[in-house]
Design a protein around this motif. Structure first.
Motif, PDB file in Angstrom:
ATOM      1  N   GLU A  21       9.315 -30.264  -8.789  1.00  0.00           N
ATOM      2  CA  GLU A  21       9.845 -29.509  -7.663  1.00  0.00           C
ATOM      3  C   GLU A  21      10.125 -30.457  -6.506  1.00  0.00           C
ATOM      4  O   GLU A  21       9.279 -31.259  -6.118  1.00  0.00           O
ATOM      5  N   ASP A  24      15.651 -30.418  -0.951  1.00  0.00           N
ATOM      6  CA  ASP A  24      17.027 -30.888  -1.044  1.00  0.00           C
ATOM      7  C   ASP A  24      17.749 -30.654   0.270  1.00  0.00           C
ATOM      8  O   ASP A  24      17.225 -30.016   1.182  1.00  0.00           O
ATOM      9  N   THR A  26      20.109 -28.732   1.131  1.00  0.00           N
ATOM     10  CA  THR A  26      20.444 -27.351   1.516  1.00  0.00           C
ATOM     11  C   THR A  26      19.238 -26.567   2.026  1.00  0.00           C
ATOM     12  O   THR A  26      19.408 -25.492   2.595  1.00  0.00           O
ATOM     13  N   THR A  28      17.091 -25.208   0.017  1.00  0.00           N
ATOM     14  CA  THR A  28      16.794 -24.188  -0.994  1.00  0.00           C
ATOM     15  C   THR A  28      15.611 -24.584  -1.869  1.00  0.00           C
ATOM     16  O   THR A  28      14.778 -23.757  -2.229  1.00  0.00           O
ATOM     17  N   THR A  30      14.552 -27.284  -5.385  1.00  0.00           N
ATOM     18  CA  THR A  30      15.003 -27.406  -6.773  1.00  0.00           C
ATOM     19  C   THR A  30      13.864 -27.783  -7.702  1.00  0.00           C
ATOM     20  O   THR A  30      12.815 -28.273  -7.270  1.00  0.00           O
ATOM     21  N   SER A  32      13.867 -30.536 -10.482  1.00  0.00           N
ATOM     22  CA  SER A  32      14.781 -31.652 -10.688  1.00  0.00           C
ATOM     23  C   SER A  32      14.296 -32.594 -11.779  1.00  0.00           C
ATOM     24  O   SER A  32      13.098 -32.807 -11.956  1.00  0.00           O
ATOM     25  N   ASP A 224      24.220 -29.459 -10.265  1.00  0.00           N
ATOM     26  CA  ASP A 224      23.748 -28.077 -10.163  1.00  0.00           C
ATOM     27  C   ASP A 224      23.869 -27.477 -11.557  1.00  0.00           C
ATOM     28  O   ASP A 224      24.950 -27.085 -11.989  1.00  0.00           O
ATOM     29  N   HIS A 262      19.425 -30.653 -11.622  1.00  0.00           N
ATOM     30  CA  HIS A 262      18.459 -29.732 -11.032  1.00  0.00           C
ATOM     31  C   HIS A 262      18.847 -28.261 -11.193  1.00  0.00           C
ATOM     32  O   HIS A 262      20.016 -27.923 -11.353  1.00  0.00           O
ATOM     33  N   TYR A 264      18.273 -24.854  -8.937  1.00  0.00           N
ATOM     34  CA  TYR A 264      17.830 -24.353  -7.636  1.00  0.00           C
ATOM     35  C   TYR A 264      16.774 -23.271  -7.833  1.00  0.00           C
ATOM     36  O   TYR A 264      16.840 -22.487  -8.786  1.00  0.00           O
ATOM     37  N   ASN A 266      16.333 -20.596  -6.344  1.00  0.00           N
ATOM     38  CA  ASN A 266      16.860 -19.227  -6.312  1.00  0.00           C
ATOM     39  C   ASN A 266      17.806 -18.942  -7.492  1.00  0.00           C
ATOM     40  O   ASN A 266      18.516 -17.945  -7.489  1.00  0.00           O
ATOM     41  N   HIS A 267      17.781 -19.808  -8.498  1.00  0.00           N
ATOM     42  CA  HIS A 267      18.553 -19.592  -9.727  1.00  0.00           C
ATOM     43  C   HIS A 267      17.646 -19.426 -10.944  1.00  0.00           C
ATOM     44  O   HIS A 267      18.145 -19.311 -12.073  1.00  0.00           O
ATOM     45  N   ALA A 318      24.363 -22.924  -3.055  1.00  0.00           N
ATOM     46  CA  ALA A 318      23.608 -23.656  -2.036  1.00  0.00           C
ATOM     47  C   ALA A 318      24.572 -24.563  -1.284  1.00  0.00           C
ATOM     48  O   ALA A 318      25.234 -25.393  -1.895  1.00  0.00           O
TER      49      ALA A 318
END
Length: 319
Positions: A21, A24, A26, A28, A30, A32, A224, A262, A264, A266-267, A318
């Motif tokens: 973890e 990043d 943005t 948000t 990730t 990675s 992404d 990575h 995100y 929220n994905h 993001a």
């Protein structure tokens, strides 16, 4: 069996299981992993457009043609209902002194968490899109994303001030010397980073000719996995098909090499949903045989047949 989706799913599981973890740009967050590679046999597998979720092929086509035109202004994309790059142009406008609307600071994250703010954001984004489409001065100032891919591919500027068309160079070199190890295009120009609304993620690619087949390897600094990589895979496959078409070659392999790969935070649920799906048969690509030059192709000259994917899975971008 559709190895394209299977390899993509394998990479997703690897990131979830072995990634770390990280924060990043943005804000948000990730999961990675550093260093990844995927290989696809374009001739054997079919066109590599994922079937475990619907991927908007028309957007891939219009974006690639935008790059090949050497264009860096959003107007062309908006005219073709392509909104992949909207947020970066919008950011340029709302951070300027000319913007007089409601505060849009951190609009990417705020619009996901605050429904009331999201309404304001959508209103301002629509105003921005309309102005880019209809106002020439506004489009020139705020619709242009700077020295992004189209500029680097078709009008790369050297230290001597000379301008180089990297795509034309590759075409000419394939026809003249197909064994060349210099069939390379780079979008990473260190002197241009401050003039780019978003520095290139897929920063370089190289072609390879053997046994009458054209292969391509593209490299990415930032990947992404869920939203970007499916587009990148199909875009470079399409570029390979187009160059092979002009140069009288068949297609070979497509190879992706990624650095920071990575997912995100929220994905995560969307990725798990896609990993649970069974791959379907890949589609077939058809190019207009009457078009001889890669630069003459329009959207209607590129057709996908037999695409029957699982439903789309939505996820926030993001920024």
């Amino acid at each position: 069996m559709n190895q394209v989706d299977l390899e993509y799913q394998r990479l997703g599981r690897m990131i979830l299981e072995n990634g770390i973890e990280k924060g990043d740009r943005t804000g948000t967050g990730t999961i990675s992993m550093f260093g990844s590679q995927l290989r696809f046999d374009l001739k054997k597998e079919g066109f590599p457009l994922l079937t475990t979720k619907r991927v908007a092929f028309r957007l891939i086509v219009s974006e690639l043609l935008w790059f090949l035109k050497g264009d860096t202004n959003l107007r062309y994309l908006l005219q073709h209902n392509n909104h992949i790059w909207d947020e970066w142009g919008f950011q340029k406008w709302v951070e300027s002194e000319d913007y007089k609307g409601p505060d849009m600071t951190n609009f990417g994250l705020r619009s996901q968490k605050d429904p009331e703010f999201n309404e304001l954001y959508q209103e301002q984004l629509k105003i921005y899109q309309d102005k880019v489409l209809t106002d020439d001065d506004f489009a020139k100032k705020y619709g242009d994303l700077g020295e992004v891919y189209g500029k680097q591919w078709r009008s790369w500027e050297g230290a001597d001030g000379k301008v180089y068309d990297q795509i034309q160079y590759i075409i000419d070199e394939i026809k003249r010397n197909p064994d060349s190890r210099r069939l390379i295009c780079s979008s990473w120009s260190i002197s241009s980073l401050e003039q780019q609304q978003l520095p290139p993620c897929h920063y370089a690619f190289q072609f390879y000719v053997a046994e009458g087949k054209l292969s391509c390897m593209f490299s990415m600094r930032s990947v992404d996995y869920f939203l970007g990589l499916p587009y990148n895979i199909s875009s470079y496959a399409l570029l390979t098909y187009l160059l092979a078409h002009e140069c009288g070659l068949d297609v070979g392999e497509l190879i992706f090499t990624g650095a920071d790969t990575h997912i995100y935070l929220n994905h995560l649920e969307q990725v798990k949903e896609q990993l649970s799906r069974e791959p379907r048969q890949l589609p077939t690509l058809k190019l207009n045989p009457d078009k001889k030059s890669i630069f003459d192709f329009e959207i209607e000259d590129i057709v996908l047949e037999g695409y029957d994917p699982h439903p789309a899975i939505k996820a926030p971008v993001a920024v």
